[in-house]
Write a protein that holds these residues in place. Structure first.
Motif, mmCIF file in Angstrom:
data_model
loop_
_atom_site.group_PDB
_atom_site.id
_atom_site.type_symbol
_atom_site.label_atom_id
_atom_site.label_comp_id
_atom_site.label_asym_id
_atom_site.label_seq_id
_atom_site.Cartn_x
_atom_site.Cartn_y
_atom_site.Cartn_z
ATOM 1 N N ALA A 122 27.775 -27.463 -22.919
ATOM 2 C CA ALA A 122 26.869 -26.456 -23.474
ATOM 3 C C ALA A 122 25.861 -27.080 -24.420
ATOM 4 C CB ALA A 122 27.660 -25.382 -24.222
ATOM 5 N N ILE A 123 24.708 -26.458 -24.462
ATOM 6 C CA ILE A 123 23.728 -26.744 -25.504
ATOM 7 C C ILE A 123 23.641 -25.470 -26.333
ATOM 8 C CG2 ILE A 123 21.281 -27.079 -26.015
ATOM 9 C CD1 ILE A 123 21.121 -28.933 -23.607
ATOM 10 N N ARG A 124 23.832 -25.641 -27.640
ATOM 11 C CA ARG A 124 23.705 -24.500 -28.551
ATOM 12 C C ARG A 124 22.352 -24.634 -29.233
ATOM 13 N NH1 ARG A 124 28.564 -24.210 -31.677
ATOM 14 N NH2 ARG A 124 27.809 -26.080 -32.700
ATOM 15 N N PHE A 125 21.628 -23.529 -29.246
ATOM 16 C CA PHE A 125 20.313 -23.511 -29.882
ATOM 17 C C PHE A 125 20.427 -22.936 -31.288
ATOM 18 C CE2 PHE A 125 19.453 -23.468 -25.328
ATOM 19 C CZ PHE A 125 18.553 -24.516 -25.236
ATOM 20 N N SER A 126 19.428 -23.223 -32.100
ATOM 21 C CA SER A 126 19.452 -22.803 -33.500
ATOM 22 C C SER A 126 19.479 -21.288 -33.669
ATOM 23 C CB SER A 126 18.268 -23.404 -34.267
ATOM 24 O OG SER A 126 17.057 -23.129 -33.591
ATOM 25 N N ASP A 127 19.081 -20.544 -32.639
ATOM 26 C CA ASP A 127 19.155 -19.079 -32.724
ATOM 27 C C ASP A 127 20.536 -18.543 -32.348
ATOM 28 O OD1 ASP A 127 19.255 -19.318 -29.948
ATOM 29 O OD2 ASP A 127 17.404 -18.202 -29.573
ATOM 30 N N GLY A 128 21.484 -19.454 -32.044
ATOM 31 C CA GLY A 128 22.849 -19.049 -31.705
ATOM 32 C C GLY A 128 23.096 -18.885 -30.215
ATOM 33 N N SER A 129 22.062 -18.928 -29.404
ATOM 34 C CA SER A 129 22.249 -18.798 -27.956
ATOM 35 C C SER A 129 22.707 -20.133 -27.361
ATOM 36 C CB SER A 129 20.954 -18.325 -27.291
ATOM 37 O OG SER A 129 19.944 -19.299 -27.434
ATOM 38 N N HIS A 130 23.182 -20.073 -26.114
ATOM 39 C CA HIS A 130 23.702 -21.259 -25.437
ATOM 40 C C HIS A 130 23.110 -21.379 -24.043
ATOM 41 C CE1 HIS A 130 26.867 -20.533 -28.410
ATOM 42 N NE2 HIS A 130 27.137 -21.816 -28.304
ATOM 43 N N ALA A 131 23.036 -22.591 -23.565
ATOM 44 C CA ALA A 131 22.807 -22.868 -22.143
ATOM 45 C C ALA A 131 24.096 -23.521 -21.675
ATOM 46 C CB ALA A 131 21.620 -23.813 -21.959
ATOM 47 N N TRP A 132 24.674 -22.997 -20.593
ATOM 48 C CA TRP A 132 25.961 -23.472 -20.087
ATOM 49 C C TRP A 132 25.755 -24.349 -18.860
ATOM 50 C CZ3 TRP A 132 29.572 -22.415 -23.431
ATOM 51 C CH2 TRP A 132 29.424 -21.273 -24.240
ATOM 52 N N PHE A 133 26.625 -25.330 -18.701
ATOM 53 C CA PHE A 133 26.524 -26.263 -17.586
ATOM 54 C C PHE A 133 27.896 -26.486 -16.976
ATOM 55 C CE2 PHE A 133 23.432 -27.057 -20.850
ATOM 56 C CZ PHE A 133 22.241 -27.013 -20.146
ATOM 57 N N ASP A 134 27.902 -26.805 -15.689
ATOM 58 C CA ASP A 134 29.167 -27.069 -15.004
ATOM 59 C C ASP A 134 29.594 -28.523 -15.147
ATOM 60 O OD1 ASP A 134 26.916 -27.629 -13.433
ATOM 61 O OD2 ASP A 134 28.073 -27.573 -11.596
ATOM 62 N N GLY A 135 28.890 -29.300 -15.935
ATOM 63 C CA GLY A 135 29.257 -30.679 -16.207
ATOM 64 C C GLY A 135 28.223 -31.347 -17.092
ATOM 65 N N ALA A 136 28.621 -32.474 -17.655
ATOM 66 C CA ALA A 136 27.726 -33.220 -18.550
ATOM 67 C C ALA A 136 26.475 -33.701 -17.830
ATOM 68 C CB ALA A 136 28.475 -34.402 -19.164
ATOM 69 N N LYS A 137 26.598 -34.055 -16.552
ATOM 70 C CA LYS A 137 25.435 -34.555 -15.809
ATOM 71 C C LYS A 137 24.321 -33.517 -15.790
ATOM 72 C CE LYS A 137 25.678 -34.802 -11.333
ATOM 73 N NZ LYS A 137 26.040 -35.241 -9.965
ATOM 74 N N ASP A 138 24.644 -32.261 -15.503
ATOM 75 C CA ASP A 138 23.613 -31.226 -15.485
ATOM 76 C C ASP A 138 23.064 -30.940 -16.875
ATOM 77 O OD1 ASP A 138 23.588 -31.023 -12.760
ATOM 78 O OD2 ASP A 138 24.534 -29.055 -12.660
ATOM 79 N N LEU A 139 23.898 -31.073 -17.911
ATOM 80 C CA LEU A 139 23.404 -30.926 -19.280
ATOM 81 C C LEU A 139 22.313 -31.957 -19.544
ATOM 82 C CD1 LEU A 139 25.301 -30.358 -22.550
ATOM 83 C CD2 LEU A 139 23.827 -32.339 -22.367
ATOM 84 N N PHE A 140 22.536 -33.203 -19.129
ATOM 85 C CA PHE A 140 21.545 -34.252 -19.366
ATOM 86 C C PHE A 140 20.312 -34.105 -18.480
ATOM 87 C CE2 PHE A 140 25.051 -36.224 -21.605
ATOM 88 C CZ PHE A 140 24.410 -36.731 -22.717
ATOM 89 N N ILE A 141 20.488 -33.617 -17.266
ATOM 90 C CA ILE A 141 19.329 -33.346 -16.409
ATOM 91 C C ILE A 141 18.444 -32.298 -17.085
ATOM 92 C CG2 ILE A 141 18.606 -32.309 -14.214
ATOM 93 C CD1 ILE A 141 21.087 -33.688 -12.945
ATOM 94 N N TYR A 142 19.064 -31.248 -17.602
ATOM 95 C CA TYR A 142 18.368 -30.177 -18.321
ATOM 96 C C TYR A 142 17.666 -30.736 -19.562
ATOM 97 C CZ TYR A 142 18.177 -25.707 -21.007
ATOM 98 O OH TYR A 142 17.815 -24.617 -21.742
ATOM 99 N N LEU A 143 18.407 -31.506 -20.337
ATOM 100 C CA LEU A 143 17.884 -32.069 -21.581
ATOM 101 C C LEU A 143 16.692 -32.988 -21.321
ATOM 102 C CD1 LEU A 143 18.419 -32.219 -24.626
ATOM 103 C CD2 LEU A 143 19.941 -34.140 -24.173
ATOM 104 N N ASN A 144 16.747 -33.754 -20.235
ATOM 105 C CA ASN A 144 15.661 -34.679 -19.903
ATOM 106 C C ASN A 144 14.454 -33.997 -19.272
ATOM 107 O OD1 ASN A 144 16.294 -37.589 -20.537
ATOM 108 N ND2 ASN A 144 18.198 -36.955 -19.566
ATOM 109 N N ASN A 145 14.572 -32.726 -18.946
ATOM 110 C CA ASN A 145 13.443 -31.995 -18.366
ATOM 111 C C ASN A 145 13.406 -30.565 -18.916
ATOM 112 O OD1 ASN A 145 11.217 -31.351 -16.871
ATOM 113 N ND2 ASN A 145 12.082 -31.958 -14.909
#
Length: 159
Positions: A52-75
């Motif tokens: 998960a990525i937690r944003f400063s407003d308290g919301s989250h983006a959920w991922f089915d694995g670390a790889k997709d978290l990093f793909i999201y983060l890099n784009n």
């Protein structure tokens, strides 16, 4: 003196437990309708791999694995055009052995192992370097990488 020693030990143990609880990332849980913004899979179906990525407003983006978290983060502009990196308050990944959420910036990631995640080859997160080295050896991993080493080129090599 013995009583003082026991009391002091008890206080130290209590303080360490409280301190570690406060330092540990919050343990969010995705709901049954939460989808990975990268691949579209329902995240709750893969609790051992949740990230998960937690944003400063308290919301989250959920991922089915670390790889997709990093793909999201890099784009970020592609997956979350209204979000900026400064809005991210935490990045959480599941430790392979304990299944606890850990800080994604301090985790050790094993790549190239025989263990596959929901989307195939995965960045396998571990909290401790010794555990990452053990995992690497036990599961035929290629190498251990850290947060700053996870680049779009590395992610592409996992496809």
């Amino acid at each position: 003196m013995k009583r003082f020693s026991l009391l002091f030990s008890a206080i130290i143990c209590l303080w360490l437990n409280v301190a570690s609880a406060l330092a540990a990332p919050a343990a969010p849980a995705p709901g049954p309708k939460d989808k990975c913004p990268v691949c579209g899979m329902f995240v709750h179906k893969y609790p051992a791999w949740t990230a998960a990525i937690r944003f400063s407003d308290g919301s989250h983006a959920w991922f089915d694995g670390a790889k997709d978290l990093f793909i999201y983060l890099n784009n970020l502009p592609r997956y979350a055009p209204t979000r900026k990196p400064a809005m991210i308050s935490a990045m959480l990944v599941k430790d392979y052995y304990s299944l606890k959420l850990i800080d994604g910036k301090t985790a050790f990631y094993v790549i190239g192992s025989t263990v596959y995640g929901p989307m195939g080859h995965e960045l396998v997160p571990l909290a401790k370097q010794t555990e990452a080295q053990e995992f690497l050896k036990d599961h035929g991993g290629k190498r251990i990488v850290r947060f700053h080493e996870i680049t779009p080129a590395l992610l592409k090599s996992l496809e």
